[in-house]
Design a protein around this motif. Structure first.
Motif, PDB file in Angstrom:
ATOM      1  N   VAL A 137      49.769   5.711  -3.606  1.00  0.00           N
ATOM      2  CA  VAL A 137      49.564   6.911  -4.129  1.00  0.00           C
ATOM      3  C   VAL A 137      49.657   6.944  -5.456  1.00  0.00           C
ATOM      4  O   VAL A 137      50.607   6.378  -6.436  1.00  0.00           O
ATOM      5  N   TYR A 138      48.236   7.639  -5.840  1.00  0.00           N
ATOM      6  CA  TYR A 138      48.170   7.869  -7.869  1.00  0.00           C
ATOM      7  C   TYR A 138      48.598   9.337  -7.618  1.00  0.00           C
ATOM      8  O   TYR A 138      47.812  10.074  -7.194  1.00  0.00           O
ATOM      9  N   ARG A 139      49.226   9.729  -8.655  1.00  0.00           N
ATOM     10  CA  ARG A 139      49.082  10.812  -9.323  1.00  0.00           C
ATOM     11  C   ARG A 139      47.997  11.138 -10.710  1.00  0.00           C
ATOM     12  O   ARG A 139      47.817  10.288 -11.528  1.00  0.00           O
ATOM     13  N   ILE A 140      46.895  11.687 -10.712  1.00  0.00           N
ATOM     14  CA  ILE A 140      45.538  11.810 -11.854  1.00  0.00           C
ATOM     15  C   ILE A 140      45.813  12.756 -12.428  1.00  0.00           C
ATOM     16  O   ILE A 140      45.878  14.276 -11.603  1.00  0.00           O
ATOM     17  N   GLU A 141      45.098  12.619 -13.217  1.00  0.00           N
ATOM     18  CA  GLU A 141      45.218  14.041 -14.632  1.00  0.00           C
ATOM     19  C   GLU A 141      43.614  13.586 -15.231  1.00  0.00           C
ATOM     20  O   GLU A 141      43.924  12.714 -15.665  1.00  0.00           O
ATOM     21  N   ASP A 142      43.021  14.760 -14.939  1.00  0.00           N
ATOM     22  CA  ASP A 142      41.409  14.643 -15.381  1.00  0.00           C
ATOM     23  C   ASP A 142      41.467  15.005 -17.027  1.00  0.00           C
ATOM     24  O   ASP A 142      42.390  15.853 -17.264  1.00  0.00           O
ATOM     25  N   ILE A 192      42.196   9.255   0.634  1.00  0.00           N
ATOM     26  CA  ILE A 192      41.668   9.944   0.618  1.00  0.00           C
ATOM     27  C   ILE A 192      42.442  11.388  -0.407  1.00  0.00           C
ATOM     28  O   ILE A 192      42.835  10.487  -1.614  1.00  0.00           O
ATOM     29  N   LEU A 193      41.311  12.194  -1.670  1.00  0.00           N
ATOM     30  CA  LEU A 193      41.612  12.012  -2.185  1.00  0.00           C
ATOM     31  C   LEU A 193      41.554  14.129  -2.406  1.00  0.00           C
ATOM     32  O   LEU A 193      40.441  14.940  -2.014  1.00  0.00           O
ATOM     33  N   GLN A 194      43.245  14.310  -2.960  1.00  0.00           N
ATOM     34  CA  GLN A 194      43.477  15.791  -3.000  1.00  0.00           C
ATOM     35  C   GLN A 194      44.135  16.492  -3.617  1.00  0.00           C
ATOM     36  O   GLN A 194      44.242  16.263  -4.479  1.00  0.00           O
ATOM     37  N   GLU A 195      43.884  17.640  -3.778  1.00  0.00           N
ATOM     38  CA  GLU A 195      44.669  18.425  -5.479  1.00  0.00           C
ATOM     39  C   GLU A 195      46.147  18.302  -5.043  1.00  0.00           C
ATOM     40  O   GLU A 195      46.961  18.336  -4.076  1.00  0.00           O
ATOM     41  N   LYS A 196      46.282  18.353  -5.979  1.00  0.00           N
ATOM     42  CA  LYS A 196      48.056  18.250  -6.105  1.00  0.00           C
ATOM     43  C   LYS A 196      48.691  19.589  -6.165  1.00  0.00           C
ATOM     44  O   LYS A 196      48.632  20.636  -7.300  1.00  0.00           O
ATOM     45  N   ILE A 197      49.168  19.689  -5.312  1.00  0.00           N
ATOM     46  CA  ILE A 197      50.182  20.934  -5.086  1.00  0.00           C
ATOM     47  C   ILE A 197      51.181  21.278  -6.790  1.00  0.00           C
ATOM     48  O   ILE A 197      52.171  20.014  -6.761  1.00  0.00           O
ATOM     49  N   SER A 198      51.953  22.474  -7.364  1.00  0.00           N
ATOM     50  CA  SER A 198      52.584  22.295  -8.493  1.00  0.00           C
ATOM     51  C   SER A 198      53.844  22.024  -7.848  1.00  0.00           C
ATOM     52  O   SER A 198      54.330  22.553  -6.896  1.00  0.00           O
ATOM     53  N   GLY A 199      54.927  22.283  -9.137  1.00  0.00           N
ATOM     54  CA  GLY A 199      55.758  21.629  -7.842  1.00  0.00           C
ATOM     55  C   GLY A 199      56.452  20.738  -8.136  1.00  0.00           C
ATOM     56  O   GLY A 199      56.481  19.617  -8.310  1.00  0.00           O
ATOM     57  N   VAL A 200      58.065  20.856  -8.074  1.00  0.00           N
ATOM     58  CA  VAL A 200      58.503  19.516  -7.859  1.00  0.00           C
ATOM     59  C   VAL A 200      59.063  19.247  -6.137  1.00  0.00           C
ATOM     60  O   VAL A 200      58.811  20.128  -5.194  1.00  0.00           O
ATOM     61  N   ILE A 201      59.749  18.087  -5.370  1.00  0.00           N
ATOM     62  CA  ILE A 201      59.755  18.508  -4.385  1.00  0.00           C
ATOM     63  C   ILE A 201      61.063  18.732  -3.552  1.00  0.00           C
ATOM     64  O   ILE A 201      62.411  18.340  -4.450  1.00  0.00           O
ATOM     65  N   LEU A 202      61.429  19.519  -2.855  1.00  0.00           N
ATOM     66  CA  LEU A 202      62.669  20.091  -2.772  1.00  0.00           C
ATOM     67  C   LEU A 202      63.752  19.484  -2.436  1.00  0.00           C
ATOM     68  O   LEU A 202      64.666  19.659  -3.500  1.00  0.00           O
ATOM     69  N   GLU A 203      63.547  18.015  -1.799  1.00  0.00           N
ATOM     70  CA  GLU A 203      65.149  17.549  -1.541  1.00  0.00           C
ATOM     71  C   GLU A 203      65.403  16.887  -2.988  1.00  0.00           C
ATOM     72  O   GLU A 203      66.454  16.729  -3.526  1.00  0.00           O
ATOM     73  N   LYS A 214      40.366  17.873 -18.511  1.00  0.00           N
ATOM     74  CA  LYS A 214      40.996  18.901 -18.465  1.00  0.00           C
ATOM     75  C   LYS A 214      41.711  19.883 -17.608  1.00  0.00           C
ATOM     76  O   LYS A 214      42.521  20.739 -17.344  1.00  0.00           O
ATOM     77  N   ASN A 215      42.778  18.463 -17.703  1.00  0.00           N
ATOM     78  CA  ASN A 215      44.454  18.342 -17.274  1.00  0.00           C
ATOM     79  C   ASN A 215      44.884  19.200 -15.891  1.00  0.00           C
ATOM     80  O   ASN A 215      45.837  19.560 -15.559  1.00  0.00           O
ATOM     81  N   LYS A 216      43.699  19.357 -15.175  1.00  0.00           N
ATOM     82  CA  LYS A 216      43.641  19.693 -13.311  1.00  0.00           C
ATOM     83  C   LYS A 216      44.224  18.521 -12.758  1.00  0.00           C
ATOM     84  O   LYS A 216      43.716  16.784 -13.226  1.00  0.00           O
ATOM     85  N   GLN A 217      45.630  17.882 -11.539  1.00  0.00           N
ATOM     86  CA  GLN A 217      45.945  16.852 -11.313  1.00  0.00           C
ATOM     87  C   GLN A 217      45.554  16.540  -9.700  1.00  0.00           C
ATOM     88  O   GLN A 217      45.165  17.734  -9.438  1.00  0.00           O
ATOM     89  N   TYR A 218      45.426  15.400  -9.513  1.00  0.00           N
ATOM     90  CA  TYR A 218      44.613  15.074  -8.029  1.00  0.00           C
ATOM     91  C   TYR A 218      45.887  14.391  -7.930  1.00  0.00           C
ATOM     92  O   TYR A 218      46.492  13.419  -8.348  1.00  0.00           O
ATOM     93  N   ILE A 219      45.917  14.397  -6.612  1.00  0.00           N
ATOM     94  CA  ILE A 219      46.744  12.510  -5.540  1.00  0.00           C
ATOM     95  C   ILE A 219      45.345  11.805  -5.072  1.00  0.00           C
ATOM     96  O   ILE A 219      44.735  12.401  -3.946  1.00  0.00           O
ATOM     97  N   LEU A 220      45.940  10.279  -4.671  1.00  0.00           N
ATOM     98  CA  LEU A 220      44.777   9.348  -4.393  1.00  0.00           C
ATOM     99  C   LEU A 220      45.684   8.891  -3.619  1.00  0.00           C
ATOM    100  O   LEU A 220      46.573   8.635  -4.270  1.00  0.00           O
ATOM    101  N   LEU A 241      50.454  27.036   3.068  1.00  0.00           N
ATOM    102  CA  LEU A 241      49.467  26.167   1.131  1.00  0.00           C
ATOM    103  C   LEU A 241      50.214  25.075   1.416  1.00  0.00           C
ATOM    104  O   LEU A 241      51.044  23.795   2.113  1.00  0.00           O
ATOM    105  N   CYS A 242      48.787  24.366   1.511  1.00  0.00           N
ATOM    106  CA  CYS A 242      49.605  22.925   1.411  1.00  0.00           C
ATOM    107  C   CYS A 242      47.302  22.365   0.663  1.00  0.00           C
ATOM    108  O   CYS A 242      46.415  23.187   0.273  1.00  0.00           O
ATOM    109  N   PRO A 243      47.784  21.307   0.161  1.00  0.00           N
ATOM    110  CA  PRO A 243      46.669  20.374  -0.384  1.00  0.00           C
ATOM    111  C   PRO A 243      44.833  20.250   0.014  1.00  0.00           C
ATOM    112  O   PRO A 243      44.556  20.772   1.514  1.00  0.00           O
ATOM    113  N   GLU A 244      44.545  21.181  -1.174  1.00  0.00           N
ATOM    114  CA  GLU A 244      43.025  20.728  -0.637  1.00  0.00           C
ATOM    115  C   GLU A 244      42.650  19.493  -0.346  1.00  0.00           C
ATOM    116  O   GLU A 244      42.188  19.351  -1.568  1.00  0.00           O
ATOM    117  N   VAL A 245      41.366  19.530   0.533  1.00  0.00           N
ATOM    118  CA  VAL A 245      40.955  18.098   0.492  1.00  0.00           C
ATOM    119  C   VAL A 245      39.669  18.095  -0.401  1.00  0.00           C
ATOM    120  O   VAL A 245      38.663  18.822  -0.283  1.00  0.00           O
TER     121      VAL A 245
END
Length: 307
Positions: A35-40, A89-100, A42-48, A72-76
């Protein structure tokens, strides 16, 4: 960039374009998924997510497409299969931190707020779609079309669990055998479902994202739907009981208050949840003693809490 797999680079270039950073996240050392977090630019973030196991891609894509607009869940963004057959699968990254990661630092009032939100979200998931079968229908793990078949499936899985326990020299073997005997008495409560629901199967604080807003942490979304398929909705309660309610039982009330805004509780919901918790504890203890001792101890802790 030279360290990244050629297929990953192609996915990124084709779907995102120029990037500022590509950061591995998750547990790559386990070799299950990458799993990779990607920032383009324009500062938009994705999860691959590159799947290391079969039959996860179709479940996650299906669930996200069904639930988009429901919770509220990631958009594909896109999905596909590499030349070597590996799914991604490439999806948008939801903002925030993991609740745990921040749970222990929350005030009691904030925990109550979030746990009721979580109940509402799970109730929304379970009430969104109804099915007349259990399981997944593509590259089948299992599929049964009636209650009798569902219970037979549960019994066969439980037999494998206890047989695996009996084959090992475990310090708590007698306790585990008694726990198994207690668990199978709950089979009679599993036949009251009128239908199955879309279930997450890993619904816990590690898969819930939160952000701080106006001095209060609030849920921003739910992630990781790779295990999703139609099942008994009460199986989705187990992770919350194992990780939160086992230590903070009063929060159960607020979770159920949120959940019942969308779903009516089955008359045997207490017995069903108890069965799935016993099943979870026994399953954990059936394979972790020699490989992940801490997780084995978690399983034992859960079972001793129940028995």
């Amino acid at each position: 960039m030279n360290n990244y797999h050629k297929g990953i680079i192609e996915i990124i270039e084709r779907n995102i374009g120029k990037t500022k950073e590509i950061i591995p996240v998750g547990h790559h050392e386990l070799g299950r998924h990458f799993v990779y977090r990607i920032e383009d630019s324009k500062n938009k973030q994705y999860i691959l997510k590159i799947y290391g196991k079969e039959n996860r891609w179709c479940k996650e894509v299906n669930a996200l497409e069904l639930l988009n607009g429901v919770i509220l869940c990631p958009e594909v963004i896109n999905k596909g299969i590499l030349e070597n057959g590996v799914e991604w699968i490439l999806q948008e990254k939801i903002s925030g931190v993991i609740l745990e990661e921040i749970w222990d630092h929350l005030s009691n009032n904030n925990k109550i707020y979030i746990i009721e939100e979580i109940g509402e979200i799970l109730g929304s998931i379970h009430s969104s779609y109804k099915y007349d079968y259990y399981g997944y229908c593509e590259k089948l793990e299992y599929r049964v079309d009636d209650k009798k078949g569902f219970i037979s499936y549960r019994k066969s899985k439980d037999k494998k669990i206890i047989n695996n326990i009996l084959k090992q020299e475990l310090p708590h073997k007698e306790f585990l055998k008694k726990t198994y005997s207690a668990m199978i008495k709950y089979y009679r409560y599993l036949n009251t479902n009128e239908y199955s629901c879309l279930c997450h199967h890993d619904f816990s604080a590690r898969n819930i994202m939160v952000n701080r807003k106006e001095n209060m942490w609030k849920v921003t979304g739910v992630i990781d739907f790779e295990h999703s398929y139609p099942n008994d909705p009460y199986i989705d309660f187990t992770d919350l009981y194992q990780t939160i309610f086992i230590d903070e039982k009063p929060l159960e009330y607020y979770f159920l208050r949120g959940y019942t805004k969308y779903m009516k509780l089955d008359r045997n919901h207490i017995e069903k949840v108890r069965y799935y918790l016993l099943n979870k504890g026994l399953f954990i203890c059936s394979w972790t003693y020699d490989s992940i001792r801490d997780y084995y101890n978690e399983g034992m802790r859960l079972l001793k809490w129940l028995i």
